[in-house]
Scaffold this active site. Structure first.
Site, PDB file in Angstrom:
ATOM      1  N   ASP A 139     -17.146   3.166 -10.911  1.00 42.20           N
ATOM      2  CA  ASP A 139     -18.188   2.131 -10.936  1.00 42.20           C
ATOM      3  C   ASP A 139     -17.473   0.794 -11.136  1.00 42.20           C
ATOM      4  OD1 ASP A 139     -20.781   0.949 -11.127  1.00 42.20           O
ATOM      5  OD2 ASP A 139     -20.576   0.881 -13.297  1.00 42.20           O
ATOM      6  N   SER A 140     -18.234  -0.280 -11.013  1.00 40.31           N
ATOM      7  CA  SER A 140     -17.657  -1.603 -11.255  1.00 40.31           C
ATOM      8  C   SER A 140     -17.317  -1.797 -12.739  1.00 40.31           C
ATOM      9  CB  SER A 140     -18.645  -2.673 -10.825  1.00 40.31           C
ATOM     10  OG  SER A 140     -19.850  -2.512 -11.550  1.00 40.31           O
TER      11      SER A 140
ATOM     12  N   TYR B 142     -20.034  -6.234  -9.080  1.00 43.48           N
ATOM     13  CA  TYR B 142     -19.897  -6.081  -7.629  1.00 43.48           C
ATOM     14  C   TYR B 142     -21.147  -6.618  -6.913  1.00 43.48           C
ATOM     15  CZ  TYR B 142     -15.951  -2.703  -7.821  1.00 43.48           C
ATOM     16  OH  TYR B 142     -14.735  -2.091  -7.994  1.00 43.48           O
ATOM     17  N   GLY B 143     -22.285  -6.462  -7.593  1.00 44.45           N
ATOM     18  CA  GLY B 143     -23.582  -6.614  -6.921  1.00 44.45           C
ATOM     19  C   GLY B 143     -23.945  -8.010  -6.475  1.00 44.45           C
TER      20      GLY B 143
ATOM     21  N   CYS C 143     -22.270   4.130  -8.619  1.00 41.15           N
ATOM     22  CA  CYS C 143     -22.580   2.706  -8.515  1.00 41.15           C
ATOM     23  C   CYS C 143     -23.608   2.537  -7.402  1.00 41.15           C
ATOM     24  CB  CYS C 143     -21.292   1.954  -8.188  1.00 41.15           C
ATOM     25  SG  CYS C 143     -21.549   0.204  -7.861  1.00 41.15           S
TER      26      CYS C 143
ATOM     27  N   THR D   3     -24.589  -0.126  -6.042  1.00 40.87           N
ATOM     28  CA  THR D   3     -24.160  -1.138  -5.074  1.00 40.87           C
ATOM     29  C   THR D   3     -23.222  -0.534  -4.031  1.00 40.87           C
ATOM     30  OG1 THR D   3     -24.352  -2.750  -6.860  1.00 40.87           O
ATOM     31  CG2 THR D   3     -23.100  -3.419  -4.911  1.00 40.87           C
TER      32      THR D   3
ATOM     33  N   GLU E 137     -22.695  -5.032 -19.892  1.00 43.16           N
ATOM     34  CA  GLU E 137     -21.250  -5.147 -20.130  1.00 43.16           C
ATOM     35  C   GLU E 137     -20.983  -5.860 -21.461  1.00 43.16           C
ATOM     36  OE1 GLU E 137     -18.519  -4.038 -18.180  1.00 43.16           O
ATOM     37  OE2 GLU E 137     -19.996  -2.927 -16.990  1.00 43.16           O
TER      38      GLU E 137
ATOM     39  N   CYS F 133     -29.476   0.869 -10.229  1.00 37.78           N
ATOM     40  CA  CYS F 133     -28.115   0.487 -10.625  1.00 37.78           C
ATOM     41  C   CYS F 133     -27.765   1.351 -11.823  1.00 37.78           C
ATOM     42  CB  CYS F 133     -28.105  -0.995 -11.008  1.00 37.78           C
ATOM     43  SG  CYS F 133     -26.602  -1.528 -11.844  1.00 37.78           S
ATOM     44  N   THR F 134     -26.553   1.890 -11.826  1.00 40.21           N
ATOM     45  CA  THR F 134     -26.201   2.835 -12.893  1.00 40.21           C
ATOM     46  C   THR F 134     -26.049   2.168 -14.264  1.00 40.21           C
ATOM     47  OG1 THR F 134     -23.903   2.649 -12.184  1.00 40.21           O
ATOM     48  CG2 THR F 134     -25.152   4.559 -11.388  1.00 40.21           C
ATOM     49  N   HIS F 135     -25.994   0.837 -14.283  1.00 36.98           N
ATOM     50  CA  HIS F 135     -25.989   0.151 -15.583  1.00 36.98           C
ATOM     51  C   HIS F 135     -27.381   0.199 -16.239  1.00 36.98           C
ATOM     52  CE1 HIS F 135     -22.144  -1.636 -14.415  1.00 36.98           C
ATOM     53  NE2 HIS F 135     -22.036  -2.188 -15.609  1.00 36.98           N
TER      54      HIS F 135
HETATM   55  N1  DGL Z   1     -23.355  -0.052 -11.791  1.00 39.63           N
HETATM   56  C1  DGL Z   1     -23.324  -0.868 -10.604  1.00 39.63           C
HETATM   57  C2  DGL Z   1     -24.476  -0.463  -9.706  1.00 39.63           C
HETATM   58  O1  DGL Z   1     -24.929   0.667  -9.882  1.00 39.63           O
HETATM   59  C3  DGL Z   1     -23.278  -2.307 -10.979  1.00 39.63           C
HETATM   60  C4  DGL Z   1     -22.887  -3.174  -9.857  1.00 39.63           C
HETATM   61  C5  DGL Z   1     -22.346  -4.495 -10.272  1.00 39.63           C
HETATM   62  O2  DGL Z   1     -21.238  -4.523 -10.747  1.00 39.63           O
HETATM   63  O3  DGL Z   1     -23.020  -5.506 -10.044  1.00 39.63           O
HETATM   64  O4  DGL Z   1     -24.926  -1.163  -8.840  1.00 39.63           O
END
Ligand code: DGL
Length: 266
Positions: free
Chosen positions: A11-12, A43-44, A74, A76, A152, A186-188
């Site tokens: 993931d990012s 990343y998004g 992720c 994204t 984060e 989004c996994t966050h």
């Molecule tokens: N966990 C990432 C996702 O599922 C986050 C992407 C990001 O870094 O913006 O999209």
């Protein structure tokens, strides 16, 4: 036959840990090699070309760790860089289709909300995946770019005022859309599940793709006859400071991983 090579997850940043948590629950014998690109998160908000390049680099790193399967944990990457899977010598699991499947199963009204990063929402990947399975579904989507930095930063408490007010603003159009199911695209975002649930109310089912992704991984290992028969140590790699990652990871995973975290250069 067993295969004791680890499962690669990337993931990012920290978000993919919400998928790791479900993987460990369902497949306790499997070892995980995680890569969180904390030096380049988020990343998004980046272009598709950049996300594609980052995804290829992350996958190459995991392949160097001799993984038997790669999970793009992720939303994204799964939305805009899923085509990298064709270049891989190992099975690849993404997180968009499992989320869409669960949402279609859960909805009663066919009104489904999707929240994700700007790249994910612009790609309409979840909308396509839902409409393929439920052609008359109504999709209400909104990008929530500040959610990833909040996670984060570790601002994930249900009573955090800044997080609550930010979420309230992002979720207003989703509430207005009268959805009965909301994909956390989004996994966050499962890290903010309590805050989101408080705002959306009891009538809305939240879809955290971690559980269905873990099921997909299990089915893939089953079909390739490659379950592990013993646990080795999990390893977590990050591309920036390991200390802050470890502190928040403890919150997300429910146990300390400090000794298994290492900073690397891609
Ligand atoms: N966990 C990432 C996702 O599922 C986050 C992407 C990001 O870094 O913006 O999209």
């Amino acid at each position: 036959m067993s295969d004791n090579r680890p499962i690669g997850v990337f993931d990012s940043g920290l978000g993919g840990l919400t998928v790791v948590k479900e993987l460990k629950k369902l497949l306790p014998n499997e070892s995980i090699v995680y890569f969180g690109d904390t030096g380049r998160v988020p990343y998004g908000t980046r272009s598709d070309e950049t996300i594609l390049r980052y995804a290829r680099e992350d996958e190459a790193f995991l392949l160097e760790q001799n993984v038997k399967l790669i999970v793009a944990a992720c939303g994204t990457v799964s939305s805009v860089a899923y085509m990298t899977s064709e270049e891989l010598p190992v099975p690849f699991i993404e997180v968009v289709n499992p989320a869409a499947e669960s949402a279609v199963e859960a909805t009663k009204t066919g009104r489904i909300g999707v929240i994700g990063t700007p790249a994910t929402i612009n790609s309409r990947a979840h909308a396509r995946a839902v409409l393929k399975r439920l052609t008359d579904a109504v999709i209400v989507a909104n990008a929530c770019p500040l959610f990833v930095p909040l996670v984060e930063e570790g601002w994930i408490d249900a009573d955090d005022e800044v997080t609550y007010n930010t979420a309230k603003r992002y979720l207003a159009p989703i509430i207005e859309g009268r959805v009965d199911t909301l994909i956390l695209g989004c996994t966050h975002y499962p890290a903010l599940e309590k805050v989101i649930a408080n705002i959306m109310g009891d009538g809305v089912t939240l879809i955290n793709m971690g559980t269905s992704v873990a099921q997909k991984v299990k089915a893939t290992l089953e079909s390739t006859n490659s379950f592990a028969d013993k646990v080795t140590v999990d390893k977590y790699y990050v591309s920036d400071r390991a200390a802050s990652f470890s502190a928040i990871a403890k919150n997300l995973l429910g146990h300390n991983i400090e000794e298994c975290v290492e900073q690397v250069k891609l």
